[in-house]
Write a protein that holds these residues in place. Structure first.
Motif, PDB file in Angstrom:
ATOM      1  N   MET A   1     -59.286 -24.653  74.767  1.00  0.00           N
ATOM      2  CA  MET A   1     -58.116 -25.201  74.344  1.00  0.00           C
ATOM      3  C   MET A   1     -58.070 -26.263  73.459  1.00  0.00           C
ATOM      4  SD  MET A   1     -54.794 -25.001  74.635  1.00  0.00           S
ATOM      5  CE  MET A   1     -54.376 -24.069  76.128  1.00  0.00           C
ATOM      6  N   GLN A   2     -58.923 -27.355  73.646  1.00  0.00           N
ATOM      7  CA  GLN A   2     -59.049 -28.381  72.797  1.00  0.00           C
ATOM      8  C   GLN A   2     -59.490 -27.860  71.417  1.00  0.00           C
ATOM      9  OE1 GLN A   2     -58.732 -32.105  73.009  1.00  0.00           O
ATOM     10  NE2 GLN A   2     -58.538 -31.428  70.893  1.00  0.00           N
ATOM     11  N   TYR A  28     -48.826 -21.135  80.921  1.00  0.00           N
ATOM     12  CA  TYR A  28     -49.114 -22.103  81.953  1.00  0.00           C
ATOM     13  C   TYR A  28     -49.885 -23.394  81.158  1.00  0.00           C
ATOM     14  CZ  TYR A  28     -48.539 -18.542  85.565  1.00  0.00           C
ATOM     15  OH  TYR A  28     -48.273 -17.874  86.410  1.00  0.00           O
ATOM     16  N   ALA A  29     -50.332 -23.147  79.987  1.00  0.00           N
ATOM     17  CA  ALA A  29     -50.829 -24.153  78.974  1.00  0.00           C
ATOM     18  C   ALA A  29     -49.864 -25.459  78.943  1.00  0.00           C
ATOM     19  CB  ALA A  29     -51.466 -23.698  77.964  1.00  0.00           C
ATOM     20  N   LEU A  30     -48.383 -24.855  78.954  1.00  0.00           N
ATOM     21  CA  LEU A  30     -47.295 -25.961  78.888  1.00  0.00           C
ATOM     22  C   LEU A  30     -46.922 -26.603  79.974  1.00  0.00           C
ATOM     23  CD1 LEU A  30     -45.303 -24.115  75.748  1.00  0.00           C
ATOM     24  CD2 LEU A  30     -46.705 -25.967  75.736  1.00  0.00           C
ATOM     25  N   SER A  45     -53.519 -31.324  77.535  1.00  0.00           N
ATOM     26  CA  SER A  45     -52.038 -31.054  77.597  1.00  0.00           C
ATOM     27  C   SER A  45     -51.307 -32.050  76.826  1.00  0.00           C
ATOM     28  CB  SER A  45     -51.353 -30.743  79.062  1.00  0.00           C
ATOM     29  OG  SER A  45     -51.099 -31.898  79.683  1.00  0.00           O
ATOM     30  N   LEU A  46     -51.722 -33.262  76.798  1.00  0.00           N
ATOM     31  CA  LEU A  46     -50.843 -34.382  75.963  1.00  0.00           C
ATOM     32  C   LEU A  46     -50.637 -34.177  74.628  1.00  0.00           C
ATOM     33  CD1 LEU A  46     -52.136 -37.451  78.119  1.00  0.00           C
ATOM     34  CD2 LEU A  46     -49.897 -36.219  78.392  1.00  0.00           C
ATOM     35  N   ILE A  47     -51.734 -33.315  74.261  1.00  0.00           N
ATOM     36  CA  ILE A  47     -51.754 -33.146  72.601  1.00  0.00           C
ATOM     37  C   ILE A  47     -50.514 -32.560  72.203  1.00  0.00           C
ATOM     38  CG2 ILE A  47     -53.213 -31.147  72.637  1.00  0.00           C
ATOM     39  CD1 ILE A  47     -53.407 -33.882  69.939  1.00  0.00           C
TER      40      ILE A  47
ATOM     41  N   TYR B  55     -51.751 -39.238  73.433  1.00  0.00           N
ATOM     42  CA  TYR B  55     -52.023 -37.937  73.351  1.00  0.00           C
ATOM     43  C   TYR B  55     -53.498 -37.737  73.701  1.00  0.00           C
ATOM     44  CZ  TYR B  55     -48.096 -38.530  70.381  1.00  0.00           C
ATOM     45  OH  TYR B  55     -46.885 -38.790  69.491  1.00  0.00           O
ATOM     46  N   LYS B  56     -54.150 -38.779  74.276  1.00  0.00           N
ATOM     47  CA  LYS B  56     -55.436 -38.422  74.531  1.00  0.00           C
ATOM     48  C   LYS B  56     -56.264 -37.633  73.766  1.00  0.00           C
ATOM     49  CE  LYS B  56     -55.454 -40.489  78.607  1.00  0.00           C
ATOM     50  NZ  LYS B  56     -54.648 -41.554  78.185  1.00  0.00           N
ATOM     51  N   HIS B  57     -56.184 -37.818  72.553  1.00  0.00           N
ATOM     52  CA  HIS B  57     -56.865 -37.009  71.304  1.00  0.00           C
ATOM     53  C   HIS B  57     -57.151 -37.787  70.202  1.00  0.00           C
ATOM     54  CE1 HIS B  57     -56.235 -34.690  67.457  1.00  0.00           C
ATOM     55  NE2 HIS B  57     -56.793 -33.892  68.097  1.00  0.00           N
TER      56      HIS B  57
END
Lengths: 101, 107, 99, 130
Positions: A1-2, A28-30, A45-47, B55-57
């Motif tokens: 995913m990343q 579901y990813a959202l 998911s925060l991205i 964002y942990k990115h």
């Protein structure tokens, strides 16, 4: 995913118009309130919240997939447009390149 | 450098634990690289920390520039501006002084 | 659109999703383990529900490597070799690999 | 036509590298230009210099190196995918004089920018693997 999201973000950095479509289990990813840290994972998911600062605002979920999973838009992390399978297909048809995950 | 004693760092000189970060540590890290941090540096460093917390990115250089452009403004995102502040690499050193991990693209 | 499917329908919903989405003029290419979906069995009704105007191809070397004869496949399955695969790619836009 | 490829799976575990290789042979024979193969996700394992499959099996890594030598196909390994998976082990890489030493002949290491470039430049981009 990343690593998939890295492609999405890079496309924006290259000034490509990005359309993100979530269908099937991809929805579901959202989901909100993901607690990846309980499995010692980084919360990727925060991205999704960062998409707007990369000018990626065209984000759709497929209506049929949402209904089949009894998910409503208020359970999702970010604002999305709900579109029918047929509408989304027509939009994908116009893309230069299509990536799936 | 006394300020940095007892601080765990990796092979690139980045902090191993963000919990050990403080402004004084950031200044000491910069000083050991021959850099005195100004308000302009801090603006980028704080941006970096805020971005990571939200964002942990970790962006790569291109994304970093785009994210700065869309949040701090176009002139702050120019390579000339950023390289004047951090001559050895804005992305790498902003992350270093922010106490964040080294971005994968900077190794 | 050309859909490239590489998984057996029992491993992945990719083929089912394509069958649901595909419209006249689209093509579906089954490669790797997806060629098992080309076999005509009483259980596999998936391809039967597909629009008649959608072409379905299966990569011949992947069929052969798995011991699947064309006589076992649905009548609508069109076999293609790698040159045919390349041709399909050039004739369709966009191309989407589904997993 | 200009075609670029992306390989997302490791060789031997997944058929992706084989499919891609056969596809490329056919595409080149048909006169198409394979402008780049981008190795992403576990696809980076296609570039392992020290891969030594049994002598009676196809050698996927060697096949890529030969493709580069014969047709000049640009083989690009994604730096962040590779790093994440230990393909570019730091101390070894440094000792041997840079990342390049971890990769088999013909591969080069680069960022996602080169994938974007291929996506924009090529008429078609085909993904193999998961």
């Amino acid at each position: 995913m990343q690593e998939f999201l890295d492609i999405v973000l890079m496309a924006s950095a290259f000034d490509q118009r990005v359309v993100l479509v979530f269908e099937g289990d991809g929805i579901y990813a959202l989901m909100k309130d993901q607690q990846a840290e309980v499995l010692d994972l980084k919360d990727n998911s925060l991205i999704f919240n960062a998409l707007s600062i990369y000018d990626i605002n065209d984000i759709s979920v497929e209506k049929e997939s949402m209904q089949a999973r009894s998910i409503s838009v208020d359970q999702l992390l970010i604002p999305v447009i709900t579109s029918s399978r047929h509408e989304l297909k027509q939009r994908l048809q116009l893309a230069d390149q299509v990536f799936s995950l | 450098m006394a300020a940095l004693s007892g601080i765990e760092r990796n092979e690139y000189g980045f902090l191993k634990k963000r919990s050990q970060w403080s402004e004084a540590i950031a200044e000491a890290l910069a000083l050991s690289d021959g850099l005195v941090l100004t308000a302009a540096h801090w603006e980028i460093i704080c941006f970096m920390q805020g971005y990571y917390d939200d964002y942990k990115h970790q962006p790569n250089a291109r994304l970093f520039a785009k994210a700065i452009k869309n949040t701090l403004g176009e002139e702050k995102a120019s390579s000339i501006y950023l390289y004047t502040l951090f001559p050895d690499g804005p992305l790498k050193y902003a992350n270093k002084y922010a106490g964040l991990p080294i971005p994968p693209s900077c190794i | 659109m050309l859909y490239i499917i590489n998984k057996n329908p029992s491993q992945s919903l990719a083929l089912k999703n394509c069958v649901d989405q595909a419209i006249a003029g689209d093509a579906i290419l089954l490669i790797e383990n997806a060629v098992y979906a080309a076999i005509n069995t009483a259980q596999s009704t998936l391809l039967q529900s597909l629009d008649d105007q959608v072409s379905v191809y299966a990569l011949t070397p992947d069929l052969q490597a798995r011991g699947i004869g064309l006589n076992q496949c649905y009548a609508r399955i069109e076999p293609v070799d790698y040159a045919g695969f390349v041709m399909l790619v050039t004739e369709h836009q966009p191309v989407r690999s589904c997993f | 036509m200009k075609i670029s490829l992306q390989i997302n799976a490791s060789p031997y575990q997944h058929q992706a590298a084989d499919s891609a290789w056969h596809f490329i042979q056919a595409a080149i024979l048909s006169g198409h230009d394979i402008c780049r193969v981008f190795f992403y996700h576990d696809g980076v394992f296609n570039a392992l210099r020290d891969s030594r499959p049994p002598g009676d099996e196809r050698d996927v890594v060697k096949r890529w190196s030969e493709l580069h030598a014969k047709h000049g196909v640009d083989l690009v390994v994604c730096v962040s995918s590779a790093q994440r998976r230990g393909l570019l082990e730091q101390t070894v890489a440094k000792k041997l004089g840079g990342y390049q030493s971890a990769l088999a002949d013909g591969f080069r290491i680069a960022g996602l920018g080169l994938l974007m470039e291929a996506l924009i430049d090529a008429d078609r981009h085909i993904t193999f693997g998961d």
